[in-house]
Each structure stands twice: as structure tokens, then as C-alpha cells.
Write a protein that holds these residues in place. Structure first.
Motif, short mmCIF file in Angstrom:
data_model
loop_
_atom_site.label_atom_id
_atom_site.label_comp_id
_atom_site.label_asym_id
_atom_site.label_seq_id
_atom_site.Cartn_x
_atom_site.Cartn_y
_atom_site.Cartn_z
N LEU A 265 0.83 -1.21 0.00
CA LEU A 265 0.00 0.00 0.00
C LEU A 265 0.86 1.25 0.00
O LEU A 265 0.53 2.25 -0.67
CB LEU A 265 -0.92 -0.02 1.22
CG LEU A 265 -2.01 -1.10 1.22
CD1 LEU A 265 -2.78 -1.07 2.53
CD2 LEU A 265 -2.95 -0.92 0.03
N GLN A 266 1.97 1.20 0.73
CA GLN A 266 2.83 2.38 0.79
C GLN A 266 3.47 2.66 -0.57
O GLN A 266 3.55 3.80 -1.01
CB GLN A 266 3.91 2.16 1.85
CG GLN A 266 4.83 3.36 2.05
CD GLN A 266 5.84 3.11 3.16
OE1 GLN A 266 5.84 2.06 3.79
NE2 GLN A 266 6.70 4.09 3.39
N ARG A 267 3.92 1.59 -1.26
CA ARG A 267 4.52 1.77 -2.58
C ARG A 267 3.50 2.28 -3.60
O ARG A 267 3.81 3.15 -4.44
CB ARG A 267 5.11 0.43 -3.06
CG ARG A 267 6.31 -0.04 -2.26
CD ARG A 267 7.54 0.84 -2.56
NE ARG A 267 7.90 0.77 -3.95
CZ ARG A 267 8.69 -0.18 -4.48
NH1 ARG A 267 9.17 -1.13 -3.68
NH2 ARG A 267 8.99 -0.16 -5.76
N LEU A 268 2.29 1.76 -3.56
CA LEU A 268 1.25 2.24 -4.48
C LEU A 268 0.94 3.71 -4.24
O LEU A 268 0.71 4.48 -5.19
CB LEU A 268 -0.02 1.40 -4.31
CG LEU A 268 0.05 -0.04 -4.83
CD1 LEU A 268 -1.23 -0.79 -4.46
CD2 LEU A 268 0.27 -0.07 -6.34
N ASP A 269 0.94 4.10 -2.99
CA ASP A 269 0.63 5.49 -2.67
C ASP A 269 1.78 6.41 -3.06
O ASP A 269 1.56 7.52 -3.56
CB ASP A 269 0.32 5.61 -1.19
CG ASP A 269 -0.12 7.01 -0.81
OD1 ASP A 269 -1.13 7.49 -1.38
OD2 ASP A 269 0.56 7.64 0.04
N GLU A 275 -5.20 5.21 -7.45
CA GLU A 275 -5.81 5.80 -6.27
C GLU A 275 -6.90 4.87 -5.77
O GLU A 275 -7.79 4.48 -6.51
CB GLU A 275 -6.41 7.17 -6.62
CG GLU A 275 -5.37 8.22 -6.97
CD GLU A 275 -5.99 9.59 -7.19
OE1 GLU A 275 -7.25 9.70 -7.03
OE2 GLU A 275 -5.25 10.53 -7.51
N LEU A 276 -6.79 4.53 -4.50
CA LEU A 276 -7.74 3.60 -3.89
C LEU A 276 -8.46 4.30 -2.75
O LEU A 276 -7.82 4.97 -1.92
CB LEU A 276 -7.01 2.36 -3.35
CG LEU A 276 -6.23 1.52 -4.39
CD1 LEU A 276 -5.45 0.42 -3.68
CD2 LEU A 276 -7.19 0.94 -5.42
N LYS A 281 -9.17 -0.27 -0.57
CA LYS A 281 -8.00 -0.65 0.23
C LYS A 281 -8.33 -1.83 1.14
O LYS A 281 -7.54 -2.76 1.28
CB LYS A 281 -7.52 0.54 1.08
CG LYS A 281 -6.77 1.60 0.30
CD LYS A 281 -6.27 2.69 1.25
CE LYS A 281 -5.49 3.75 0.49
NZ LYS A 281 -4.98 4.81 1.40
N ALA A 282 -9.51 -1.80 1.74
CA ALA A 282 -9.91 -2.89 2.61
C ALA A 282 -10.03 -4.19 1.82
O ALA A 282 -9.61 -5.27 2.28
CB ALA A 282 -11.24 -2.56 3.29
#
Length: 309
Positions: A265-269, A275-276, A281-282
Motif C-alpha cells: 500500500l505504501q509503494r502504491l501510494d 488511487e484507492l 483498500k480494505a
């Protein structure tokens, strides 16, 4: 009972002044054997001459021969052979006169008793004992003790039979140590019989040293040779250990999976790949955890409904 009136533990102490080993007086055995041989020759000559002479000379020679014969027997009785790894406790008329440790042929007071005591290193294996550990679980335990006689005077006079004494004290010490610690630490930092074998061996050696010190014995090493649950609970404890191992492995898997999801999640952000919102995300977290924590291989399902809508 107050500290001022508390009676000290006297289980391993003896009343009165303890007797300690000292060196006994002795002379070189070969020298006395040579003197004894000369006296033996003189005795034979005296009896031979008494057969030749008559009258007063005969009586005098017989008396001289008898005296020399008594001297020969007396000197010979004082000869003591001390083998390596063995000492002799010298006792004269019920009093301790010292110990001879010097190997070889020695000569001591011929009227003294010489009690042989082995100073070699010996092994003692305790019988298999069934004891309850600190948690109340029945266990089977046994140990081997390496020991030797350090003070021959204490070993001879402080106890009746020092070999039997150390055997009983070793079994007592093993039982006390086994009941003072749990068999398994169960993930805690507490000392346990199985997980801290070196520390347990040191504590066993220290306790046994204190128990046999008054008998003049030295503990060189102690080792647990048998340690297991009693048969009646062995299967139950095995299942408990297996369950604990499974729980621990699961915890490691979940910990690693959570870290991987957080990193994804950190890398995608950071790289703005997509954008999720919170709902997506859940869903992504749920799917990743299922994939990472599942014991069986997962099958991918491609959702193409949004491409043709």
C-alpha cells in the motif's frame, strides 16, 4: 521464627570440629626393606650358631635369634605399598595420624592401621526418578555425577560409607532441582529444565557440592542424562507442544503478511500507481492476506466486468 532465633540448616553439617586431611609420617620403604633383609640374615645366623654352641652361649644366641625374628616381622609389617590413585589413611590406636598419598613403597608405624581410600575420578549415574516439576507435571529425570575424594580424613571419619552417601545425596539433589523448575519455559524467560540445560547442570553441581562438602568429596561435573514427561502425560504434552508450535508459526506468517501488505500500500501510494478509496483498500488488504496466509495455493480470478460495461 525470628531471624535472631532461626536455627541454621544442619542437614549437611556435622557437630564438633571437622577433621581435615594431613600428611602422615612415613619413611622410604626400600631402605627399611633392606634393613629388614639384613636382620633376617642375622636371625638365620644366630639360630645356626645356637645349634653349634652349647651351654650359656646357646641360650644367648637363641634369645638373640628370637629378638631378631620379632624385629624382622615388626619391620616387615610396617611396609605399605601405595598405588597411584590411592591413598592410605593411617590410624594408630583409634586416632587419626595422617594420610599417605605418595605412590610407591613406604614404611609407617607397624602398629598402625592403614585404611585404603581410592582418590580416582569416578562416575555415578542416578536411578531414573519420577518427580513433579515446578508446574506440577510428572517428569522422569536422571543424571550422571563425576566425583572424587578430596579429603580422605573427612571421607573416612565424617560419614559411614562415602560412596553410598554421595549416591543418596545425588538422587536428593536431582529431585530437588527437578521440582524447582518447570520442564518447559513455554515462551517465557524463566529457567526451564529442557531449554536451559547448562544452567540447570551448574545449579545441580552447586547444590550437590554443598551437600557432600562435609564428607570430603569433590563434584567435578554433573549432567542430566534423561529428561522427559512421564508416560501418562507424554501424549497430551506432545499435542500441547505441537499446538504451541502451530500457533507460533501462524503468528510469524501473519506478522510477515501484514508487513508485506503495508509495504504494498505504501509503494502504491508513493508512486501514484492507482488511487484507492478506503473500501478498495480494505478489499485489497483482505485479498492479500488470504493469498499470503493460505496454506494452499490460491487461484486467480480475473474480473473483466468493468471493461465491457
Amino acid at each position: 521464627m525470628s531471624a535472631q532465633t532461626q536455627i541454621p540448616d544442619a542437614a549437611f553439617r556435622f557437630p564438633g570440629q571437622p577433621m581435615h586431611e594431613r600428611t602422615a609420617w612415613y619413611a622410604a620403604g626400600p631402605v627399611l626393606v633392606s634393613v629388614d633383609f639384613v636382620l633376617l640374615v642375622a636371625t638365620i645366623i644366630a639360630f645356626q650358631q645356637s645349634a653349634v654352641h652349647k651351654g650359656v652361649a646357646e641360650g644367648v644366641l637363641v634369645v638373640v635369634g628370637i629378638v631378631l625374628a620379632i624385629a624382622v616381622v615388626t619391620l616387615l609389617r610396617g611396609v605399605t605399598v601405595v598405588a597411584p590413585g590411592r591413598a592410605h589413611v593411617v590410624q594408630l590406636f583409634g586416632k587419626y595420624k595422617g594420610t599417605i598419598r605418595e605412590p610407591g613403597m613406604q614404611w609407617v608405624n607397624p602398629f598402625a592401621n592403614r585404611i585404603p581410600v581410592s582418590t580416582r575420578i569416578r562416575n555415578l549415574e542416578t536411578a531414573l526418578a519420577k518427580v513433579n516439576d515446578a508446574d506440577g507435571n510428572p517428569i522422569e529425570i536422571a543424571a550422571v555425577v563425576v566425583w572424587q575424594v578430596r579429603d580422605t580424613a573427612q571421607a573416612s571419619y565424617s560419614v559411614d560409607d562415602y560412596a553410598r552417601f554421595i549416591a543418596i545425596q545425588a538422587e536428593t539433589a536431582v529431585r530437588h532441582i527437578a521440582s524447582s523448575f518447570p520442564y518447559d519455559s513455554r515462551g517465557t524467560d524463566a529457567l526451564s529444565l529442557r531449554d536451559n540445560a547448562d544452567d540447570i547442570n551448574q545449579k545441580l553441581a552447586a547444590e550437590l557440592t554443598d551437600r557432600v562438602r562435609a564428607a570430603g568429596l569433590e563434584i567435578i561435573e554433573t549432567r542430566l542424562t534423561r529428561l522427559s514427561y512421564a508416560p501418562e502425560i507424554a501424549q497430551a504434552m506432545l499435542r500441547q507442544q505441537q499446538a504451541a508450535a502451530v500457533v507460533g508459526a501462524r503468528a510469524k506468517i501473519v506478522e510477515g503478511a501484514v508487513g508485506m501488505v503495508r509495504m504494498a500500500l505504501q509503494r502504491l501510494d508513493e508512486e501514484n500507481v492507482v488511487e484507492l478509496d478506503e473500501e478498495r483498500k480494505a478489499a485489497m488488504v483482505s485479498n492479500l492476506l488470504v493469498v499470503l496466509c493460505s496454506e494452499q495455493a490460491t487461484q486467480q480470478v480475473v474480473n473483466t466486468g468493468s471493461l465491457y460495461s
